[in-house]
Design a protein around this motif. Structure first.
Motif, PDB file in Angstrom:
ATOM      1  N   MET A  54       0.857  -1.224   0.154  1.00 25.26           N
ATOM      2  CA  MET A  54      -0.028  -0.108   0.125  1.00 25.26           C
ATOM      3  C   MET A  54       0.651   1.258  -0.049  1.00 25.26           C
ATOM      4  N   TRP A  55       0.235   2.613  -0.458  1.00 26.22           N
ATOM      5  CA  TRP A  55       0.994   3.484  -0.757  1.00 26.22           C
ATOM      6  C   TRP A  55       1.592   4.217   0.554  1.00 26.22           C
ATOM      7  N   PHE A  56       0.685   3.959   1.563  1.00 24.81           N
ATOM      8  CA  PHE A  56       0.945   4.720   2.785  1.00 24.81           C
ATOM      9  C   PHE A  56       1.937   3.984   3.951  1.00 24.81           C
ATOM     10  N   GLU A  57       2.098   2.699   3.589  1.00 27.85           N
ATOM     11  CA  GLU A  57       3.299   2.138   4.430  1.00 27.85           C
ATOM     12  C   GLU A  57       4.615   2.646   4.395  1.00 27.85           C
ATOM     13  N   PRO A  58       5.130   2.879   3.319  1.00 27.40           N
ATOM     14  CA  PRO A  58       6.646   3.615   3.474  1.00 27.40           C
ATOM     15  C   PRO A  58       6.636   5.201   4.203  1.00 27.40           C
ATOM     16  N   LEU A  59       5.362   5.761   4.358  1.00 26.49           N
ATOM     17  CA  LEU A  59       5.458   6.831   4.931  1.00 26.49           C
ATOM     18  C   LEU A  59       5.605   6.778   6.594  1.00 26.49           C
ATOM     19  N   ARG A  60       5.474   5.692   7.210  1.00 24.67           N
ATOM     20  CA  ARG A  60       5.795   5.533   8.421  1.00 24.67           C
ATOM     21  C   ARG A  60       7.404   5.371   8.893  1.00 24.67           C
ATOM     22  N   ASP A  61       8.293   5.203   7.869  1.00 25.41           N
ATOM     23  CA  ASP A  61       9.709   4.988   7.891  1.00 25.41           C
ATOM     24  C   ASP A  61      10.319   6.502   7.505  1.00 25.41           C
ATOM     25  N   LEU A  62       9.602   7.598   7.378  1.00 25.41           N
ATOM     26  CA  LEU A  62      10.370   8.712   6.697  1.00 25.41           C
ATOM     27  C   LEU A  62      10.963   9.484   7.906  1.00 25.41           C
ATOM     28  N   PRO A  63      11.795  10.189   7.664  1.00 23.49           N
ATOM     29  CA  PRO A  63      12.668  10.958   8.582  1.00 23.49           C
ATOM     30  C   PRO A  63      11.906  12.113   9.013  1.00 23.49           C
ATOM     31  N   GLN A  64      12.236  12.692  10.091  1.00 24.02           N
ATOM     32  CA  GLN A  64      11.652  14.022  10.421  1.00 24.02           C
ATOM     33  C   GLN A  64      11.639  14.965   9.621  1.00 24.02           C
ATOM     34  N   GLU A  65      12.687  15.138   8.915  1.00 27.26           N
ATOM     35  CA  GLU A  65      12.991  16.416   8.096  1.00 27.26           C
ATOM     36  C   GLU A  65      13.059  15.853   6.348  1.00 27.26           C
ATOM     37  N   LEU A  66      11.987  16.252   5.935  1.00 25.68           N
ATOM     38  CA  LEU A  66      11.712  15.832   4.482  1.00 25.68           C
ATOM     39  C   LEU A  66      12.867  16.587   3.451  1.00 25.68           C
ATOM     40  N   THR A  67      13.339  15.989   2.819  1.00 30.85           N
ATOM     41  CA  THR A  67      14.523  16.654   1.821  1.00 30.85           C
ATOM     42  C   THR A  67      13.755  16.585   0.324  1.00 30.85           C
ATOM     43  N   GLY A  68      14.402  17.286  -0.493  1.00 29.66           N
ATOM     44  CA  GLY A  68      14.093  17.277  -1.899  1.00 29.66           C
ATOM     45  C   GLY A  68      14.115  16.134  -2.628  1.00 29.66           C
ATOM     46  N   ASP A  69      15.068  15.114  -2.452  1.00 26.93           N
ATOM     47  CA  ASP A  69      15.281  13.835  -2.969  1.00 26.93           C
ATOM     48  C   ASP A  69      14.290  12.978  -2.450  1.00 26.93           C
ATOM     49  N   ILE A  70      13.659  13.198  -1.346  1.00 29.90           N
ATOM     50  CA  ILE A  70      12.640  12.270  -0.977  1.00 29.90           C
ATOM     51  C   ILE A  70      11.219  12.730  -1.961  1.00 29.90           C
ATOM     52  N   PHE A  71      11.134  13.890  -1.937  1.00 24.47           N
ATOM     53  CA  PHE A  71      10.007  14.442  -2.937  1.00 24.47           C
ATOM     54  C   PHE A  71      10.103  13.791  -4.437  1.00 24.47           C
TER      55      PHE A  71
END
Length: 219
Positions: A54-71
């Motif tokens: 599911m699309w939302f599963e990887p969102l649980r492991d994201l770092p606190q600060e989102l970078t341009g590379d993640i986007f």
């Protein structure tokens, strides 16, 4: 339907500049990142990880600060899904930027692109013709569908398979206006308030069998 509902909520958040007053900035950023996975044409979210379902599963492991590379990674996942599902990568540029692109040397100036305008006008004409062709007999189709619903309801009431007062109700695209004259007709049975099918027929199989026999005899 659940993905459409989720996308609607995300769109309402990311498109509202006042949300920063109500929600934390990091939460808005994560919702903006999640919305990056949404494709309105395919009506689904892309899954940004090969190990997730599911699309939302990887969102649980994201770092606190989102970078341009993640986007960029999430945007790339959406592009891959669109290519796989639709066969092409949709252009998400605003229509104004397509018809009147900015001059790189002078961003404030816009010059009409005759080729893009010609294609747009051709598409608009084709869509208008298709609409007229599909919906020219809409009033007749609506009356015909109501006649089918009413006749079906009469059969339901006369069959004795369901409690008195049971109604046949139209739902889906034929009820909400999103369908076309070529759409199918979805109908369901609506029992009166406080009434149930016989306790010995909890799943309604016997009642539906009795109704089917009545249909066969009547039609």
């Amino acid at each position: 339907d659940s993905q459409l509902a989720c996308a609607g909520i995300l769109r309402a958040v990311v498109a509202n500049p006042s949300m920063s007053i109500l929600l934390r900035r990091d939460l808005i950023a994560k919702m903006r990142l999640e919305f990056e996975l949404w494709c309105p044409l395919a009506e689904e979210f892309a899954v940004p990880s090969e190990t997730s379902r599911m699309w939302f599963e990887p969102l649980r492991d994201l770092p606190q600060e989102l970078t341009g590379d993640i986007f960029r990674r999430f945007s790339s996942a959406r592009g891959n899904m669109q290519t796989r599902t639709l066969g092409f990568h949709p252009n998400s540029m605003p229509l104004e930027d397509i018809l009147f692109p900015r001059n790189p040397n002078s961003p404030a100036q816009r010059t009409m692109d005759p080729g893009a305008v010609k294609i747009f006008n051709s598409m608009s004409s084709a869509m208008g013709s298709l609409y007229q062709e599909l919906f020219k007999d809409e009033d007749v189709v609506v009356r015909r569908r109501e006649m089918i619903r009413k006749r079906t309801e009469e059969c339901v009431q006369q069959s004795g398979a369901f409690p008195p007062g049971t109604q046949v109700v139209i739902f889906g695209s034929s009820a909400n206006g999103f369908g076309s004259p070529k759409s199918d007709l979805d109908m369901c049975l609506q029992l009166p308030d406080g009434r149930n099918i016989d306790d010995e027929d909890m799943d309604g199989a016997s009642a539906m069998g009795k109704l089917a026999e009545y249909f066969e005899a009547s039609w």
